[in-house]
Design a protein around this motif. Sequence first.
Motif, PDB file in Angstrom:
ATOM      1  N   HIS A  22       0.799  -1.214   0.003  1.00 17.67           N
ATOM      2  CA  HIS A  22      -0.191  -0.041  -0.027  1.00 17.67           C
ATOM      3  C   HIS A  22       1.003   1.226  -0.114  1.00 17.67           C
ATOM      4  O   HIS A  22       0.763   2.061  -0.651  1.00 17.67           O
ATOM      5  CB  HIS A  22      -0.742  -0.080   1.103  1.00 17.67           C
ATOM      6  N   ILE A  23       1.969   1.294   1.018  1.00 16.97           N
ATOM      7  CA  ILE A  23       2.592   2.251   0.912  1.00 16.97           C
ATOM      8  C   ILE A  23       3.444   2.638  -0.195  1.00 16.97           C
ATOM      9  O   ILE A  23       3.613   3.672  -0.876  1.00 16.97           O
ATOM     10  CB  ILE A  23       3.823   2.266   2.152  1.00 16.97           C
ATOM     11  N   TRP A  24       4.069   1.602  -1.000  1.00 18.30           N
ATOM     12  CA  TRP A  24       4.752   1.677  -2.284  1.00 18.30           C
ATOM     13  C   TRP A  24       3.661   2.230  -3.255  1.00 18.30           C
ATOM     14  O   TRP A  24       4.299   2.892  -4.115  1.00 18.30           O
ATOM     15  CB  TRP A  24       5.306   0.148  -2.697  1.00 18.30           C
ATOM     16  N   VAL A  25       2.576   1.570  -3.583  1.00 20.77           N
ATOM     17  CA  VAL A  25       1.769   2.130  -4.410  1.00 20.77           C
ATOM     18  C   VAL A  25       1.282   3.553  -4.161  1.00 20.77           C
ATOM     19  O   VAL A  25       1.248   4.471  -5.292  1.00 20.77           O
ATOM     20  CB  VAL A  25       0.256   1.376  -4.481  1.00 20.77           C
ATOM     21  N   CYS A  26       1.341   4.097  -3.018  1.00 21.27           N
ATOM     22  CA  CYS A  26       1.063   5.365  -2.726  1.00 21.27           C
ATOM     23  C   CYS A  26       2.032   6.282  -2.948  1.00 21.27           C
ATOM     24  O   CYS A  26       1.897   7.180  -3.378  1.00 21.27           O
ATOM     25  CB  CYS A  26       0.754   5.684  -1.446  1.00 21.27           C
ATOM     26  N   ALA A  27       3.174   5.858  -2.593  1.00 19.30           N
ATOM     27  CA  ALA A  27       4.422   6.505  -2.701  1.00 19.30           C
ATOM     28  C   ALA A  27       4.792   6.610  -4.175  1.00 19.30           C
ATOM     29  O   ALA A  27       5.199   8.021  -4.555  1.00 19.30           O
ATOM     30  CB  ALA A  27       5.797   6.049  -2.081  1.00 19.30           C
ATOM     31  N   LEU A  28       4.698   5.873  -5.113  1.00 17.17           N
ATOM     32  CA  LEU A  28       4.757   6.121  -6.427  1.00 17.17           C
ATOM     33  C   LEU A  28       3.896   7.039  -7.010  1.00 17.17           C
ATOM     34  O   LEU A  28       4.093   8.010  -7.655  1.00 17.17           O
ATOM     35  CB  LEU A  28       4.539   4.513  -7.083  1.00 17.17           C
ATOM     36  N   GLY A  29       2.572   6.910  -6.575  1.00 17.04           N
ATOM     37  CA  GLY A  29       1.710   7.826  -7.244  1.00 17.04           C
ATOM     38  C   GLY A  29       1.923   9.419  -6.838  1.00 17.04           C
ATOM     39  O   GLY A  29       1.867  10.142  -7.487  1.00 17.04           O
ATOM     40  N   LEU A  30       2.147   9.451  -5.610  1.00 23.53           N
ATOM     41  CA  LEU A  30       2.553  10.990  -5.123  1.00 23.53           C
ATOM     42  C   LEU A  30       3.855  11.287  -5.538  1.00 23.53           C
ATOM     43  O   LEU A  30       3.957  12.629  -6.119  1.00 23.53           O
ATOM     44  CB  LEU A  30       2.797  10.829  -3.455  1.00 23.53           C
ATOM     45  N   ALA A  31       4.919  10.493  -6.004  1.00 18.96           N
ATOM     46  CA  ALA A  31       6.087  10.866  -6.708  1.00 18.96           C
ATOM     47  C   ALA A  31       5.749  11.364  -7.939  1.00 18.96           C
ATOM     48  O   ALA A  31       6.204  12.326  -8.465  1.00 18.96           O
ATOM     49  CB  ALA A  31       6.841   9.982  -6.576  1.00 18.96           C
ATOM     50  N   ILE A  32       5.085  10.718  -8.769  1.00 19.00           N
ATOM     51  CA  ILE A  32       4.554  11.093 -10.220  1.00 19.00           C
ATOM     52  C   ILE A  32       3.845  12.500 -10.000  1.00 19.00           C
ATOM     53  O   ILE A  32       4.113  13.199 -10.925  1.00 19.00           O
ATOM     54  CB  ILE A  32       3.976   9.884 -10.803  1.00 19.00           C
ATOM     55  N   ALA A  33       2.675  12.548  -9.260  1.00 19.92           N
ATOM     56  CA  ALA A  33       2.173  13.756  -9.264  1.00 19.92           C
ATOM     57  C   ALA A  33       3.006  15.045  -8.683  1.00 19.92           C
ATOM     58  O   ALA A  33       2.943  15.901  -9.388  1.00 19.92           O
ATOM     59  CB  ALA A  33       0.824  13.608  -8.162  1.00 19.92           C
ATOM     60  N   LEU A  34       3.964  14.726  -8.114  1.00 26.92           N
ATOM     61  CA  LEU A  34       4.912  15.879  -7.440  1.00 26.92           C
ATOM     62  C   LEU A  34       5.839  16.155  -8.583  1.00 26.92           C
ATOM     63  O   LEU A  34       5.965  17.428  -8.866  1.00 26.92           O
ATOM     64  CB  LEU A  34       5.655  15.171  -6.115  1.00 26.92           C
ATOM     65  N   VAL A  35       6.179  15.435  -9.350  1.00 25.04           N
ATOM     66  CA  VAL A  35       7.457  15.592 -10.303  1.00 25.04           C
ATOM     67  C   VAL A  35       6.685  16.264 -11.489  1.00 25.04           C
ATOM     68  O   VAL A  35       7.293  17.232 -12.107  1.00 25.04           O
ATOM     69  CB  VAL A  35       7.848  14.524 -11.037  1.00 25.04           C
TER      70      VAL A  35
END
Lengths: 229, 243
Positions: A22-35
């Motif tokens: 769950h944490i990884w899916v969310c971290a990836l999603g947040l990272a893409i949105a941030l970039v």
Amino acid sequence: VTQLINFYPDHAHLLLSKTWSHIWVCALGLAIALVVALPLGIYLGHKHRGAWIALNVSNGFRALPSLALIAISIAVFGISLINIQIALFVLAVPPILTNAYTAVDQVDPDAVDAARGMGMREREVLLQVELPLSWPLIFAGIRTGAVFIIATAPLAALTGGGTLGDIIVNQPTYHMSGVIAATILVVVLAFAADGLLALAQRAVTPEGLALPKEIHSIVPPTEQVEIAA
Amino acid sequence: VSAVLLAQGGPVIPHFGEADKCVRTNGTFCWHWFVDNFGTRFWPRVVEHIELTLIAVGIGFVVAFALALIAFRYPRFEMPFANVTALFYTIPSIAFFQIMVPVTGINRLTIEIGLVSYTLLVMFRNTLTGLRGVPPEALDAAQGMGLTRRQTLLRVELPLATPAIIAGVRVATVTTVSLATIAAFITPLGLGAPIFNAIQTGANTDFFAAGALAIILALLADLIIVLAQRLISPWMRARSRAT
């Protein structure tokens, strides 16, 4: 309640692995949105241009239903990790983009003039004056985006899985106690992420600058958008 | 008829023809199939979706508006209410709907309770922000004209808060359209129903059509509210033109 309490030790391994993914899916999603959203919002804010783009992208994205995006991406790409990431991206961009734009755009013009008067280059004005003054509001947007992502990631269970949603949507196997146990973990994760980002927010906020007044960080920022539009 | 066919030595299994190639190969979006099935398969879901959304936003607005007026008059009620409603944003809706089922059953009521809960915060917060954002000069003028507290609220504060209030309704509406698709996980109502059905069958056209219809519905609702906002508060437009 006993069932609920027992669910944690009984399924410790399952819960741990699902929480981790769950944490990884969310971290990836947040990272893409941030970039994508952070540089765009900061750039437009710095140039005091493109309010139209920032606000309309945000408003448009905010209107897109997560499950509808997942459904269409399944039809187009088949079942994969892309499905949930598209939904999470669309969810997180509006608060991050809006806040980044608004924050940099509304930095006190006197401070920027003073910096220019001291002979700062454009880059220095942005990095040493505008950004430090903007971090509190920018982080408020990231916090909202992170909470949205964490609470919506369970939908990944509908498209191949790999989050706490696997437990939440599988009531026949894990019973109500499992559903509630996994839900509590999601809520805890959301508050933990919000708390961690709040610490980061405090750390990057320059001394002497008060944090923006807010009822609650989880509240999506809206009224600024509307008044500007 | 089959007895006759049997007597004549004709085919026993009636021949219905074949589905077109797109449907047989489960294409991304089969337009012909969609058009043929729109009336029975999708349109009723669209109507249900609109009903679910209107009821939820309507009830949510009345509750949030009332609570905002209370918090405006008595500020100590603000924090508890804001915090409770903010908690909803951390609960996955797909879990919330399920957890409500043992309390209210598998029905429309459960879905509406869930949807209303998620609308409250935005509309409460925006109404309160709008009321507090009224310029002090306007309040001074109202007082100078001898308006009572009630008159000030109705004739000065509420009209000036209208743009912020409608902005809240706007976000609440698109959020509800989104969450109503997820509500179909509990009971097959609205545009989420074909999506959850397709998760079982794998039918791509169901995925695509229901998803696209939900997106169109959300964007249309958004557009209608923006237009309504311009009609109701023309002075906002005048002001932005002036600046």
